[in-house]
Design a protein around this motif. Structure first.
Motif, PDB file in Angstrom:
ATOM      1  N   ALA A 102     -25.172   7.495 -21.315  1.00 33.68           N
ATOM      2  CA  ALA A 102     -25.621   6.375 -22.146  1.00 33.68           C
ATOM      3  C   ALA A 102     -26.594   6.861 -23.211  1.00 33.68           C
ATOM      4  O   ALA A 102     -26.589   6.369 -24.341  1.00 33.68           O
ATOM      5  CB  ALA A 102     -26.282   5.300 -21.289  1.00 33.68           C
ATOM      6  N   GLY A 103     -27.429   7.829 -22.866  1.00 35.04           N
ATOM      7  CA  GLY A 103     -28.406   8.346 -23.823  1.00 35.04           C
ATOM      8  C   GLY A 103     -27.811   9.277 -24.851  1.00 35.04           C
ATOM      9  O   GLY A 103     -28.235   9.302 -26.000  1.00 35.04           O
ATOM     10  N   ILE A 104     -26.786  10.005 -24.459  1.00 38.23           N
ATOM     11  CA  ILE A 104     -26.212  11.014 -25.351  1.00 38.23           C
ATOM     12  C   ILE A 104     -24.984  10.486 -26.077  1.00 38.23           C
ATOM     13  O   ILE A 104     -24.886  10.549 -27.291  1.00 38.23           O
ATOM     14  CB  ILE A 104     -25.855  12.290 -24.559  1.00 38.23           C
ATOM     15  N   GLU A 105     -24.043   9.961 -25.314  1.00 44.12           N
ATOM     16  CA  GLU A 105     -22.760   9.559 -25.885  1.00 44.12           C
ATOM     17  C   GLU A 105     -22.723   8.075 -26.219  1.00 44.12           C
ATOM     18  O   GLU A 105     -22.325   7.683 -27.285  1.00 44.12           O
ATOM     19  CB  GLU A 105     -21.635   9.938 -24.912  1.00 44.12           C
ATOM     20  N   GLY A 106     -23.075   7.251 -25.265  1.00 48.12           N
ATOM     21  CA  GLY A 106     -23.128   5.820 -25.534  1.00 48.12           C
ATOM     22  C   GLY A 106     -22.087   4.985 -24.826  1.00 48.12           C
ATOM     23  O   GLY A 106     -21.884   5.112 -23.619  1.00 48.12           O
ATOM     24  N   GLU A 107     -21.419   4.142 -25.602  1.00 46.20           N
ATOM     25  CA  GLU A 107     -20.578   3.081 -25.070  1.00 46.20           C
ATOM     26  C   GLU A 107     -19.462   3.550 -24.152  1.00 46.20           C
ATOM     27  O   GLU A 107     -19.201   2.916 -23.130  1.00 46.20           O
ATOM     28  CB  GLU A 107     -19.958   2.273 -26.223  1.00 46.20           C
ATOM     29  N   THR A 108     -18.789   4.633 -24.504  1.00 41.05           N
ATOM     30  CA  THR A 108     -17.637   5.068 -23.711  1.00 41.05           C
ATOM     31  C   THR A 108     -18.037   5.346 -22.273  1.00 41.05           C
ATOM     32  O   THR A 108     -17.352   4.942 -21.329  1.00 41.05           O
ATOM     33  CB  THR A 108     -16.988   6.312 -24.341  1.00 41.05           C
ATOM     34  N   MET A 109     -19.151   6.007 -22.073  1.00 41.25           N
ATOM     35  CA  MET A 109     -19.600   6.330 -20.726  1.00 41.25           C
ATOM     36  C   MET A 109     -19.981   5.067 -19.966  1.00 41.25           C
ATOM     37  O   MET A 109     -19.700   4.937 -18.775  1.00 41.25           O
ATOM     38  CB  MET A 109     -20.783   7.290 -20.788  1.00 41.25           C
ATOM     39  N   VAL A 110     -20.603   4.126 -20.637  1.00 35.76           N
ATOM     40  CA  VAL A 110     -21.047   2.897 -19.979  1.00 35.76           C
ATOM     41  C   VAL A 110     -19.847   2.026 -19.625  1.00 35.76           C
ATOM     42  O   VAL A 110     -19.784   1.466 -18.526  1.00 35.76           O
ATOM     43  CB  VAL A 110     -22.069   2.144 -20.851  1.00 35.76           C
ATOM     44  N   VAL A 111     -18.879   1.913 -20.530  1.00 35.24           N
ATOM     45  CA  VAL A 111     -17.662   1.159 -20.228  1.00 35.24           C
ATOM     46  C   VAL A 111     -16.937   1.802 -19.043  1.00 35.24           C
ATOM     47  O   VAL A 111     -16.467   1.110 -18.136  1.00 35.24           O
ATOM     48  CB  VAL A 111     -16.737   1.069 -21.468  1.00 35.24           C
ATOM     49  N   THR A 112     -16.861   3.132 -19.035  1.00 33.65           N
ATOM     50  CA  THR A 112     -16.244   3.837 -17.916  1.00 33.65           C
ATOM     51  C   THR A 112     -17.009   3.572 -16.625  1.00 33.65           C
ATOM     52  O   THR A 112     -16.409   3.380 -15.565  1.00 33.65           O
ATOM     53  CB  THR A 112     -16.161   5.355 -18.198  1.00 33.65           C
ATOM     54  N   GLY A 113     -18.332   3.541 -16.691  1.00 31.29           N
ATOM     55  CA  GLY A 113     -19.135   3.202 -15.510  1.00 31.29           C
ATOM     56  C   GLY A 113     -18.806   1.811 -14.999  1.00 31.29           C
ATOM     57  O   GLY A 113     -18.700   1.583 -13.791  1.00 31.29           O
ATOM     58  N   GLY A 114     -18.622   0.839 -15.909  1.00 36.27           N
ATOM     59  CA  GLY A 114     -18.231  -0.512 -15.514  1.00 36.27           C
ATOM     60  C   GLY A 114     -16.870  -0.532 -14.847  1.00 36.27           C
ATOM     61  O   GLY A 114     -16.656  -1.244 -13.856  1.00 36.27           O
ATOM     62  N   ARG A 165     -27.956  -0.273 -32.027  1.00 37.47           N
ATOM     63  CA  ARG A 165     -27.051   0.308 -31.038  1.00 37.47           C
ATOM     64  C   ARG A 165     -25.593  -0.020 -31.339  1.00 37.47           C
ATOM     65  O   ARG A 165     -24.685   0.652 -30.885  1.00 37.47           O
ATOM     66  CB  ARG A 165     -27.375  -0.220 -29.647  1.00 37.47           C
ATOM     67  N   PHE A 166     -25.375  -1.084 -32.082  1.00 34.64           N
ATOM     68  CA  PHE A 166     -24.028  -1.550 -32.372  1.00 34.64           C
ATOM     69  C   PHE A 166     -23.543  -1.129 -33.755  1.00 34.64           C
ATOM     70  O   PHE A 166     -22.432  -1.471 -34.144  1.00 34.64           O
ATOM     71  CB  PHE A 166     -23.978  -3.083 -32.267  1.00 34.64           C
ATOM     72  N   LEU A 167     -24.365  -0.414 -34.499  1.00 39.43           N
ATOM     73  CA  LEU A 167     -24.024  -0.012 -35.860  1.00 39.43           C
ATOM     74  C   LEU A 167     -23.541   1.434 -35.878  1.00 39.43           C
ATOM     75  O   LEU A 167     -24.320   2.365 -35.669  1.00 39.43           O
ATOM     76  CB  LEU A 167     -25.230  -0.173 -36.787  1.00 39.43           C
ATOM     77  N   TYR A 168     -22.280   1.617 -36.150  1.00 37.61           N
ATOM     78  CA  TYR A 168     -21.682   2.943 -36.184  1.00 37.61           C
ATOM     79  C   TYR A 168     -22.371   3.796 -37.244  1.00 37.61           C
ATOM     80  O   TYR A 168     -22.588   3.351 -38.366  1.00 37.61           O
ATOM     81  CB  TYR A 168     -20.184   2.839 -36.482  1.00 37.61           C
ATOM     82  N   GLY A 169     -22.725   5.002 -36.871  1.00 34.07           N
ATOM     83  CA  GLY A 169     -23.354   5.930 -37.799  1.00 34.07           C
ATOM     84  C   GLY A 169     -24.869   5.824 -37.869  1.00 34.07           C
ATOM     85  O   GLY A 169     -25.516   6.650 -38.493  1.00 34.07           O
ATOM     86  N   LEU A 170     -25.434   4.792 -37.246  1.00 34.23           N
ATOM     87  CA  LEU A 170     -26.887   4.617 -37.281  1.00 34.23           C
ATOM     88  C   LEU A 170     -27.505   4.707 -35.890  1.00 34.23           C
ATOM     89  O   LEU A 170     -28.718   4.591 -35.751  1.00 34.23           O
ATOM     90  CB  LEU A 170     -27.246   3.266 -37.915  1.00 34.23           C
ATOM     91  N   ARG A 171     -26.696   4.912 -34.873  1.00 33.25           N
ATOM     92  CA  ARG A 171     -27.165   4.857 -33.493  1.00 33.25           C
ATOM     93  C   ARG A 171     -28.271   5.872 -33.190  1.00 33.25           C
ATOM     94  O   ARG A 171     -29.284   5.542 -32.597  1.00 33.25           O
ATOM     95  CB  ARG A 171     -25.964   5.063 -32.549  1.00 33.25           C
ATOM     96  N   THR A 172     -28.096   7.120 -33.571  1.00 33.26           N
ATOM     97  CA  THR A 172     -29.086   8.142 -33.212  1.00 33.26           C
ATOM     98  C   THR A 172     -30.192   8.297 -34.248  1.00 33.26           C
ATOM     99  O   THR A 172     -31.309   8.650 -33.900  1.00 33.26           O
ATOM    100  CB  THR A 172     -28.424   9.515 -32.978  1.00 33.26           C
ATOM    101  N   VAL A 173     -29.884   8.017 -35.504  1.00 32.68           N
ATOM    102  CA  VAL A 173     -30.893   8.221 -36.543  1.00 32.68           C
ATOM    103  C   VAL A 173     -31.880   7.048 -36.598  1.00 32.68           C
ATOM    104  O   VAL A 173     -33.035   7.226 -37.014  1.00 32.68           O
ATOM    105  CB  VAL A 173     -30.225   8.479 -37.914  1.00 32.68           C
TER     106      VAL A 173
END
Length: 188
Positions: free
Chosen positions: A19-31, A100-108
């Protein structure tokens, strides 16, 4: 290694770091894995919120502590950084919830916010609430749509199935982003 062994060893820790590094894909997979009973649903949401919160606090602290450092200055010169800071200055609370929902702005974004005048305590409180909302939403997506995902890919029984599923979700997300970007460019 069987998925059950992998989950037994690294399950919630993998969600936390993912969740901290990659984000949504890992969390959806966890669900999805929670739906199959391989992880506790509440545990996935908590691990995802904590991982997202910690990563964003770390990037905020880097922005705050090293705002005059040449590397941060180089990052500051990028268009995404300027866009994040401009959005933050216009709508600070909404932006902390929404980046968190804005592509390209998540980490910056957290780093950009760290260079601003917002108080650390205020950012931490907003970040905690936003991380919880984000984690519950994406864990829920994985949990609720698990049957459809499993029908599409079969029951998850091995690490290979998880990798294929994560890659498939990433491809679908990338195609959706491409579609919406292209659509917005055509409309402009």
């Amino acid at each position: 290694m069987a998925i059950e062994t992998l989950i037994a060893r690294f399950g919630l820790a993998a969600v936390f770091f993912g969740a901290g590094i990659e984000g949504e894909t890992m969390v959806v997979t966890g669900g999805l894995l929670a739906h199959d009973g391989l992880l506790p649903l509440a545990g996935v949401a908590i691990a995802a919120a904590a991982g997202s919160f910690v990563a964003d606090q770390l990037f905020f602290a880097i922005g705050r502590r090293f705002r005059e450092h040449p590397r941060v200055k180089r990052i500051e010169a990028r268009p995404a950084f300027a866009r994040a800071l401009a959005l933050f200055e216009r709508h600070p609370t909404a932006f902390v919830f929404g980046f968190r929902f804005l592509y390209g702005l998540r980490t910056v974004s957290p780093m950009a916010i760290g260079t601003s005048a917002i108080r650390t305590r205020k950012f931490a409180a907003l970040n905690a609430a936003a991380a919880m909302l984000w984690a519950v939403l994406f864990t829920g997506i994985g949990y609720v749509f698990a049957d459809g995902i499993e029908r599409l890919f079969g029951k998850i029984k091995s690490v290979e199935h998880v990798v294929i599923g994560v890659l498939a979700v990433a491809v679908i997300v990338a195609l959706a982003i491409h579609f919406f970007r292209r659509r917005s460019l055509l409309a402009a």
